[in-house]
Enzyme design. Sequence first.
Site: not given
Length: 339
Positions: A200, A216, A236
Amino acid sequence: MSTFAFGLGVATTNRRGDTLEVFFPAPLAQPDGKAAACIVAFGIERSGTLPAEAAARLADALEADGALAAASAHRALATFDRSLCVVALDADDAIQSTAEAYLKLHLLSHRLALPNSMNLEGLFAKLPNVVWTSAGAIDVSEIMTRQIEARRCGETLVVHGVDKFPRMTDYVVPSGVRIADASRIRLGAYLGEGSTVMHEGFVNFNAGALGPNMIEGRISQGVLVHPNSDLGGSSSTMGTLSGGGNITITIGRNCLIGANAGTGIPLGDRCTIEAGLYITAGTRVEVLDENSNLVKTVKARELAGQSDMLFIRNSSSGRVECRTNRAAIELNEQLHAHN
């Protein structure tokens, strides 16, 4: 005359002759020695084409300079029975062609330039939208014809995506990295030795991790993560293309951004953002000392770039707090091992 960057490679064009993409197996940054003299002798002004035999001449020059890996790549290009695409940039100025755009993206992924170190003005305008398939790059207007042609031959043309940017690993596979899903790393990403990008994880162009790092989460355009810092699952970083304005986001050493957390401000060293907490420049933060006594309330932008910060959300009040984080995070060494 000095050369800022040079690339000799293979281009794909559409039926009109427009360049869709270029593969530069061994781009050169500020070449010198015999290679530089050879490049000058080509007489190229910015970009054009050269016969494949030119690659052999450059390979000889690179070999004389001791650049054996680059020499080997260019000697392989000399076996092509077609003209090669060439770009020779005297200066780091605005991008004027698709070939120039691809050269600069290659420089980043080959670790020859760090994110935010080159002029990428004009990049989007010069990158065509391309259908990326199992047969390579295809013009959007030509994809249906190519699909029909493939079916006629009993084959299926697999479409991986429609985008301006291809997968990095179709052009560059850096040494010492682990990439679980290659589709999530764009050409122009910078991955240093020891970088691991899990399924991811995502790394945009002109962004990256210096390594070792465990990624990740998302590294957005313009963001650079320094060694021994980790991005947890679905975390993020806010880039300049995703609402971050002109602020360049960097993550210092020994930092941890927890799962589903994120930051819109640069962080110094040894910083932690707890899972689920997103810090933006305008987030109101209560700054506490080591004894948890309230010092003051500030907007997060006032803490930008500072080290030893621990950001948490108070489970009772819901307020965002920042405490000193003096102890460096000890990352799991096995996660960064590539042996």
